[in-house]
Design a protein around this motif. Sequence first.
Motif, PDB file in Angstrom:
ATOM      1  N   GLY A 111      -8.212  -0.025   9.671  1.00 28.38           N
ATOM      2  CA  GLY A 111      -7.821   0.555   8.472  1.00 28.38           C
ATOM      3  C   GLY A 111      -7.216   1.519   8.926  1.00 28.38           C
TER       4      GLY A 111
ATOM      5  N   ASP B 235       9.425  -5.313  -6.786  1.00 25.56           N
ATOM      6  CA  ASP B 235       9.349  -6.801  -5.399  1.00 25.56           C
ATOM      7  C   ASP B 235       9.474  -8.344  -5.179  1.00 25.56           C
ATOM      8  OD1 ASP B 235       6.325  -5.298  -3.240  1.00 25.56           O
ATOM      9  OD2 ASP B 235       6.912  -7.901  -3.746  1.00 25.56           O
ATOM     10  N   HIS B 236       9.677  -8.537  -4.753  1.00 20.54           N
ATOM     11  CA  HIS B 236      10.090  -9.897  -4.822  1.00 20.54           C
ATOM     12  C   HIS B 236       8.557 -11.172  -4.913  1.00 20.54           C
ATOM     13  CE1 HIS B 236      10.335 -10.963  -0.008  1.00 20.54           C
ATOM     14  NE2 HIS B 236       8.650 -10.428  -0.471  1.00 20.54           N
TER      15      HIS B 236
ATOM     16  N   GLY C  93       0.570  -1.367  -0.308  1.00 19.11           N
ATOM     17  CA  GLY C  93       0.137  -0.211  -0.007  1.00 19.11           C
ATOM     18  C   GLY C  93       1.044   1.092   0.361  1.00 19.11           C
ATOM     19  N   ALA C  94       1.580   1.312   0.748  1.00 18.18           N
ATOM     20  CA  ALA C  94       3.085   2.503   0.931  1.00 18.18           C
ATOM     21  C   ALA C  94       3.239   2.794  -0.090  1.00 18.18           C
ATOM     22  CB  ALA C  94       3.633   2.315   2.541  1.00 18.18           C
TER      23      ALA C  94
ATOM     24  N   GLU D 153       4.605   0.789   6.929  1.00 18.60           N
ATOM     25  CA  GLU D 153       5.232  -0.180   8.469  1.00 18.60           C
ATOM     26  C   GLU D 153       6.549  -0.556   8.608  1.00 18.60           C
ATOM     27  OE1 GLU D 153       2.312  -3.469   8.131  1.00 18.60           O
ATOM     28  OE2 GLU D 153       4.201  -5.078   9.534  1.00 18.60           O
TER      29      GLU D 153
ATOM     30  N   SER E  93       9.013  -9.236   5.266  1.00 14.06           N
ATOM     31  CA  SER E  93      10.811  -9.154   5.661  1.00 14.06           C
ATOM     32  C   SER E  93      11.092  -8.200   6.631  1.00 14.06           C
ATOM     33  CB  SER E  93      11.543 -10.305   4.438  1.00 14.06           C
ATOM     34  OG  SER E  93      11.913  -8.520   3.920  1.00 14.06           O
TER      35      SER E  93
ATOM     36  N   THR F  10       9.033  -2.133   2.265  1.00 14.19           N
ATOM     37  CA  THR F  10       8.648  -3.329   2.393  1.00 14.19           C
ATOM     38  C   THR F  10       8.012  -4.157   3.235  1.00 14.19           C
ATOM     39  OG1 THR F  10      11.159  -3.513   2.996  1.00 14.19           O
ATOM     40  CG2 THR F  10      11.616  -3.846   0.707  1.00 14.19           C
TER      41      THR F  10
ATOM     42  N   ASN G 281     -10.370  -2.978   4.964  1.00 15.97           N
ATOM     43  CA  ASN G 281     -10.945  -1.624   5.709  1.00 15.97           C
ATOM     44  C   ASN G 281      -9.871  -0.773   5.838  1.00 15.97           C
ATOM     45  OD1 ASN G 281     -10.944  -1.767   9.759  1.00 15.97           O
ATOM     46  ND2 ASN G 281     -11.524  -0.509   7.635  1.00 15.97           N
TER      47      ASN G 281
ATOM     48  N   ASN H 205      -3.626   2.067   9.734  1.00 18.59           N
ATOM     49  CA  ASN H 205      -2.335   1.535   9.001  1.00 18.59           C
ATOM     50  C   ASN H 205      -2.538   1.431   7.649  1.00 18.59           C
ATOM     51  OD1 ASN H 205      -0.651  -0.022  11.822  1.00 18.59           O
ATOM     52  ND2 ASN H 205      -2.716  -1.083  12.013  1.00 18.59           N
ATOM     53  N   PHE H 206      -3.876   1.588   7.242  1.00 17.78           N
ATOM     54  CA  PHE H 206      -3.878   2.261   5.804  1.00 17.78           C
ATOM     55  C   PHE H 206      -3.535   3.021   5.515  1.00 17.78           C
ATOM     56  CE2 PHE H 206      -5.474  -2.862   4.820  1.00 17.78           C
ATOM     57  CZ  PHE H 206      -4.037  -3.752   3.950  1.00 17.78           C
TER      58      PHE H 206
ATOM     59  N   GLU I 102      -1.169  -9.214  12.614  1.00 11.42           N
ATOM     60  CA  GLU I 102      -1.453  -8.264  11.400  1.00 11.42           C
ATOM     61  C   GLU I 102      -0.484  -7.085  11.365  1.00 11.42           C
ATOM     62  OE1 GLU I 102      -5.802  -5.902  10.797  1.00 11.42           O
ATOM     63  OE2 GLU I 102      -5.408  -8.451  10.959  1.00 11.42           O
TER      64      GLU I 102
ATOM     65  N   SER J 110      -5.755  -8.391   3.924  1.00  6.07           N
ATOM     66  CA  SER J 110      -6.713  -7.934   4.684  1.00  6.07           C
ATOM     67  C   SER J 110      -8.484  -7.515   4.628  1.00  6.07           C
ATOM     68  CB  SER J 110      -6.595  -6.214   4.686  1.00  6.07           C
ATOM     69  OG  SER J 110      -7.090  -5.379   3.088  1.00  6.07           O
ATOM     70  N   GLY J 111      -9.032  -7.373   6.061  1.00  4.55           N
ATOM     71  CA  GLY J 111     -10.251  -7.373   6.019  1.00  4.55           C
ATOM     72  C   GLY J 111     -10.580  -8.025   5.886  1.00  4.55           C
TER      73      GLY J 111
HETATM   74  P1  FDA Z   1       3.557  -4.364   3.132  1.00  4.92           P
HETATM   75  O1  FDA Z   1       3.918  -5.439   3.929  1.00  4.92           O
HETATM   76  O2  FDA Z   1       2.017  -3.940   2.946  1.00  4.92           O
HETATM   77  O3  FDA Z   1       4.077  -4.162   1.357  1.00  4.92           O
HETATM   78  C1  FDA Z   1       5.314  -4.153   1.594  1.00  4.92           C
HETATM   79  C2  FDA Z   1       5.866  -5.066   0.439  1.00  4.92           C
HETATM   80  O4  FDA Z   1       7.016  -5.599   0.350  1.00  4.92           O
HETATM   81  C3  FDA Z   1       4.986  -6.003  -0.118  1.00  4.92           C
HETATM   82  O5  FDA Z   1       4.635  -6.202  -1.564  1.00  4.92           O
HETATM   83  C4  FDA Z   1       6.608  -7.859   0.033  1.00  4.92           C
HETATM   84  O6  FDA Z   1       6.331  -8.890  -1.242  1.00  4.92           O
HETATM   85  C5  FDA Z   1       7.561  -6.868  -0.205  1.00  4.92           C
HETATM   86  N1  FDA Z   1       8.849  -7.139   0.887  1.00  4.92           N
HETATM   87  C6  FDA Z   1       9.181  -6.888   1.336  1.00  4.92           C
HETATM   88  N2  FDA Z   1      10.253  -7.507   1.082  1.00  4.92           N
HETATM   89  C7  FDA Z   1      10.727  -7.772   0.478  1.00  4.92           C
HETATM   90  C8  FDA Z   1      11.865  -8.169  -0.070  1.00  4.92           C
HETATM   91  N3  FDA Z   1      12.851  -8.777   1.556  1.00  4.92           N
HETATM   92  N4  FDA Z   1      12.503  -7.895  -1.085  1.00  4.92           N
HETATM   93  C9  FDA Z   1      11.529  -7.446  -2.092  1.00  4.92           C
HETATM   94  N5  FDA Z   1      10.174  -7.075  -1.909  1.00  4.92           N
HETATM   95  C10 FDA Z   1      10.045  -7.665  -0.345  1.00  4.92           C
HETATM   96  N6  FDA Z   1      -4.644  -2.663   7.602  1.00  4.92           N
HETATM   97  C11 FDA Z   1      -5.342  -2.003   7.800  1.00  4.92           C
HETATM   98  O7  FDA Z   1      -5.719  -0.648   8.242  1.00  4.92           O
HETATM   99  N7  FDA Z   1      -6.845  -2.686   7.197  1.00  4.92           N
HETATM  100  C12 FDA Z   1      -7.076  -4.118   7.266  1.00  4.92           C
HETATM  101  O8  FDA Z   1      -8.397  -4.578   6.874  1.00  4.92           O
HETATM  102  C13 FDA Z   1      -6.204  -4.600   7.892  1.00  4.92           C
HETATM  103  N8  FDA Z   1      -5.858  -5.865   7.581  1.00  4.92           N
HETATM  104  C14 FDA Z   1      -4.682  -6.960   7.183  1.00  4.92           C
HETATM  105  C15 FDA Z   1      -4.752  -8.006   7.595  1.00  4.92           C
HETATM  106  C16 FDA Z   1      -3.857  -9.763   7.940  1.00  4.92           C
HETATM  107  C17 FDA Z   1      -4.109 -10.187   7.699  1.00  4.92           C
HETATM  108  C18 FDA Z   1      -2.585  -8.230   8.101  1.00  4.92           C
HETATM  109  C19 FDA Z   1      -1.223  -8.816   7.929  1.00  4.92           C
HETATM  110  C20 FDA Z   1      -2.555  -7.234   7.861  1.00  4.92           C
HETATM  111  C21 FDA Z   1      -3.555  -6.410   7.303  1.00  4.92           C
HETATM  112  N9  FDA Z   1      -3.496  -4.775   7.719  1.00  4.92           N
HETATM  113  C22 FDA Z   1      -4.276  -3.848   8.037  1.00  4.92           C
HETATM  114  C23 FDA Z   1      -2.024  -4.625   8.151  1.00  4.92           C
HETATM  115  C24 FDA Z   1      -1.725  -3.183   6.696  1.00  4.92           C
HETATM  116  O9  FDA Z   1      -2.302  -4.736   6.273  1.00  4.92           O
HETATM  117  C25 FDA Z   1      -0.435  -3.118   6.456  1.00  4.92           C
HETATM  118  O10 FDA Z   1       0.365  -2.111   7.885  1.00  4.92           O
HETATM  119  C26 FDA Z   1      -0.307  -2.363   5.381  1.00  4.92           C
HETATM  120  O11 FDA Z   1       0.247  -3.193   4.392  1.00  4.92           O
HETATM  121  C27 FDA Z   1       1.410  -1.706   5.064  1.00  4.92           C
HETATM  122  O12 FDA Z   1       1.873  -1.325   3.672  1.00  4.92           O
HETATM  123  P2  FDA Z   1       3.435  -0.896   3.746  1.00  4.92           P
HETATM  124  O13 FDA Z   1       2.944  -0.829   2.035  1.00  4.92           O
HETATM  125  O14 FDA Z   1       4.585  -0.370   4.783  1.00  4.92           O
HETATM  126  O15 FDA Z   1       3.857  -3.312   3.819  1.00  4.92           O
END
Ligand code: FDA
Length: 384
Positions: free
Chosen positions: A367, A32-33, A12-13, A357, A165, A154, A50, A369-370, A328, A44-45
């Motif tokens: 919602g 992205d990997h 998302g970010a 994150e 990761s 990431t 959400n 964290n998004f 989460e 999510s959600g």
């Molecule tokens: P995010 O983790 O989404 O993206 C990181 C990206 O980096 C990924 O695409 C990953 O593949 C990539 N990456 C990681 N390591 C790498 C590497 N070594 N090499 C290359 N690429 C790499 N929040 C909310 O507000 N509402 C909701 O409904 C939910 N529901 C929810 C359900 C579940 C099951 C989880 C686990 C989490 C949620 N969350 C949530 C939290 C929310 O998903 C989270 O806070 C955001 O996705 C964070 O967004 P980012 O873009 O920072 O990281």
Amino acid sequence: MDYDAIVLGAGGAGLMAALTAGQAGARVLVLDHAEKAGKKILISGGGRCNFTNMGVEPGCYLSANPHFAKSALSRYTQWDFLDLVQRHGIAWHEKTLGQLFCDGSARQIVAMLLDECARGGVEIRLETPLGEIGHADGRFRVAGASAPRLVLATGGPSIPRMGASGIAYDIARRFGLNVVPPRPALVPFTLGEADADLKAISGVAFPAVASAGGVSFEEAALFTHRGLSGPAILQVSSYWSPGEPVRLRLLPDAAAKLREAKRRAPRAHLKAALAEHLPRRLADALAARLALPQELGNTPDAALDALGAELEAMEFRPTGTEGYAKAEVTAGGIDTDGLSSKTMEAKAVPGLYAIGEAVDVTGWLGGYNFQWAWASGVAAGRAV
Ligand code: FDA
């Protein structure tokens, strides 16, 4: 290939930063990997994402610097994201406590972000290992590409089976940034043998006020085969420290309710009085656990008061949490002291940005964290 900015992470970010920068005219590459963009958005959600919360405010976020998130959150608000959602014709609804969900599917949010990236001419390369990151002459070099700006997006290590990761922390440390020790957050607790009796009612949800680490949340809670879960529990888990108790208010004004039941139906069982207010299986389990006397009429008021006090603040001592496998989000992360709250740029490393994150900003469940991912992504996207 040369770009103006390389974004690491198509979550998302990262997508938000990329589409913002791309639409402002920058040549942007996202790496992205994973095999798909936005994998956490997709799950999510419960598959409906959400995507924000109407009650977003800085107090709903944990960070070593509680002021850090204010600037980004105020410059890209929940209304801004909702406006984007509506422009894409995505139907949505408010579920509870200000939480906004798609009526249809989380896939619509990912499609929207990818569509906006395409409008900004953003190039997205998936299934790409990042490898070594070079930095010389004011340019960052990753996976055969180079740019004067690098955005770390990431995420954190929660849910490693989805490809999550802690690489953002490794990269940040390599560039001299501090990392606030990461820990699983919004995560179920595990309970020990002393609470094994409660496994029998795993899955039975009940309304509760959960308290830990000086905060309280009123939402649903439930016992699981391993311990405690449900929204109220996940919320307090972010504030909990190992060794601390977690208290549950199972029944508000419990003593008064029990005394009233005694006056009204002295021959009734205490268990039945509890079941008037709690799910029957929970009432049964509590009766067994607390060895409750049978008849209300035979129970002195003082004993009812003591039982009431217990039901107002039942104490549990978690043995731990279910860890990153079930968390989460990850609390802690790249120390905000080293970042500009306006642009997310590292103060000591011009051209390096950190968002989402990966940064030491963690929202409540619902919602938040998004919204941080969108807002911090836009802040960096405008700057690069
Ligand atoms: P995010 O983790 O989404 O993206 C990181 C990206 O980096 C990924 O695409 C990953 O593949 C990539 N990456 C990681 N390591 C790498 C590497 N070594 N090499 C290359 N690429 C790499 N929040 C909310 O507000 N509402 C909701 O409904 C939910 N529901 C929810 C359900 C579940 C099951 C989880 C686990 C989490 C949620 N969350 C949530 C939290 C929310 O998903 C989270 O806070 C955001 O996705 C964070 O967004 P980012 O873009 O920072 O990281």
